[in-house]
Design an enzyme around this catalytic site. Sequence first.
Site, PDB file in Angstrom:
ATOM      1  CG  LEU A  33      16.151   3.291 -12.541  1.00 13.45           C
ATOM      2  CD1 LEU A  33      17.070   4.072 -11.598  1.00 13.45           C
ATOM      3  CD2 LEU A  33      16.812   1.988 -12.970  1.00 13.45           C
ATOM      4  CG  HIS A  37      15.747  -1.305 -11.955  1.00  9.26           C
ATOM      5  ND1 HIS A  37      14.607  -0.823 -12.564  1.00  9.26           N
ATOM      6  CD2 HIS A  37      16.364  -2.069 -12.886  1.00  9.26           C
ATOM      7  CE1 HIS A  37      14.548  -1.270 -13.805  1.00  9.26           C
ATOM      8  NE2 HIS A  37      15.595  -2.032 -14.029  1.00  9.26           N
ATOM      9  CB  SER A 185       9.106  -5.640 -16.229  1.00 11.86           C
ATOM     10  OG  SER A 185       9.592  -5.329 -17.518  1.00 11.86           O
TER      11      SER A 185
HETATM   12  P1  AMP Z   1      16.953  -3.942 -16.801  1.00  9.06           P
HETATM   13  O1  AMP Z   1      16.965  -2.467 -16.552  1.00  9.06           O
HETATM   14  O2  AMP Z   1      15.630  -4.488 -17.167  1.00  9.06           O
HETATM   15  O3  AMP Z   1      18.075  -4.371 -17.725  1.00  9.06           O
HETATM   16  O4  AMP Z   1      17.278  -4.622 -15.401  1.00  9.06           O
HETATM   17  C1  AMP Z   1      18.416  -4.281 -14.663  1.00  9.06           C
HETATM   18  C2  AMP Z   1      18.615  -5.282 -13.555  1.00  9.06           C
HETATM   19  O5  AMP Z   1      17.482  -5.255 -12.690  1.00  9.06           O
HETATM   20  C3  AMP Z   1      18.732  -6.724 -14.066  1.00  9.06           C
HETATM   21  O6  AMP Z   1      19.709  -7.409 -13.305  1.00  9.06           O
HETATM   22  C4  AMP Z   1      17.355  -7.269 -13.823  1.00  9.06           C
HETATM   23  O7  AMP Z   1      17.315  -8.676 -13.665  1.00  9.06           O
HETATM   24  C5  AMP Z   1      16.976  -6.562 -12.534  1.00  9.06           C
HETATM   25  N1  AMP Z   1      15.518  -6.553 -12.376  1.00  9.06           N
HETATM   26  C6  AMP Z   1      14.587  -6.230 -13.305  1.00  9.06           C
HETATM   27  N2  AMP Z   1      13.338  -6.399 -12.824  1.00  9.06           N
HETATM   28  C7  AMP Z   1      13.486  -6.864 -11.557  1.00  9.06           C
HETATM   29  C8  AMP Z   1      12.574  -7.249 -10.535  1.00  9.06           C
HETATM   30  N3  AMP Z   1      11.253  -7.209 -10.724  1.00  9.06           N
HETATM   31  N4  AMP Z   1      13.075  -7.662  -9.346  1.00  9.06           N
HETATM   32  C9  AMP Z   1      14.416  -7.730  -9.157  1.00  9.06           C
HETATM   33  N5  AMP Z   1      15.330  -7.379 -10.079  1.00  9.06           N
HETATM   34  C10 AMP Z   1      14.884  -6.955 -11.269  1.00  9.06           C
END
Ligand code: AMP
Length: 278
Positions: A33, A37, A185
């Site tokens: 995270l 997130h 990310s």
């Molecule tokens: P993930 O853990 O990469 O699957 O992401 C989980 C959620 O967090 C998804 O809805 C992503 O689009 C969101 N997310 C990932 N990176 C970001 C970011 N930099 N800003 C906002 N939301 C994000």
Amino acid sequence: MRVFTTTLEIQQYLADLRNKGLSAGFVATMGALHQGHLSLIQQAKKDNDLVICSIFVNPTQFNDPADLEKYPRPIAHDTQMLEQAGCDILFNPEVTEMYADNEHWHLALGEIEHLLEGKFRPGHYQGVTQVVYKLFNILKPNTAYFGQKDYQQVMVITKMVELLNLPVKLIMCPILREEDGLAMSSRNIHLTAEDRLHSLILSKTLNWVKKNFDSNKIADLRDKATEAINAEDGVSLEYFELVDGDSLHAANQGTKNVVALVAARVGKTRLIDNVLIN
Ligand code: AMP
């Protein structure tokens, strides 16, 4: 924060809360995270009585086994971050809790799953819809929060919710960035110091395109953006496209809702980013 690893237990717990009339906001994650997130958690907290977060590295959405293998899984640190952010419930199941052996899933999503990310990650959105469907079904949230960072993913999930008439409201939340512009990310952890510098070409180019956007010069902007990214050392561009944000087809003069999207490998790490133009 209550932590659950089994479907049965979390379903019982949530059924009781639902009977009390409490609303639940849901944030699906794969862990590792970061503030991006947490911004979704914060939005969910504002809008709901309860916030549920899931951490599940979903194997069916990885088309590259090496990517799945090396995906970061700092669960103790993640749990601490969620506690601090005021998350109420964490669902952190094992793969065997989510999938039976040889389970198959196919949802006719139409062309959207084959465009952009779909071209470079075949099967990815089938895996995404499979796991998100299961999570919605288990957790039954009133509202689910997804990041614009994964723009096409939001579109795919919206399409699934429409096709299957799922009783959940979807909210897309803005991209959180590092101070220098890099979109946050979980994969950024894999960038070397050099990669980290080269990676800035992505957000810089997106910003440049937004600033210089002219609906009469879309092809030219795309060519210049492609050129700029290709000229950056250590960066291998997969696509840079200006599209209609509803259809994901190439934007033209009349497109009202233009989105610029990019995917590239920086060193060994694949990054995506995007910007809403108008
Ligand atoms: P993930 O853990 O990469 O699957 O992401 C989980 C959620 O967090 C998804 O809805 C992503 O689009 C969101 N997310 C990932 N990176 C970001 C970011 N930099 N800003 C906002 N939301 C994000």
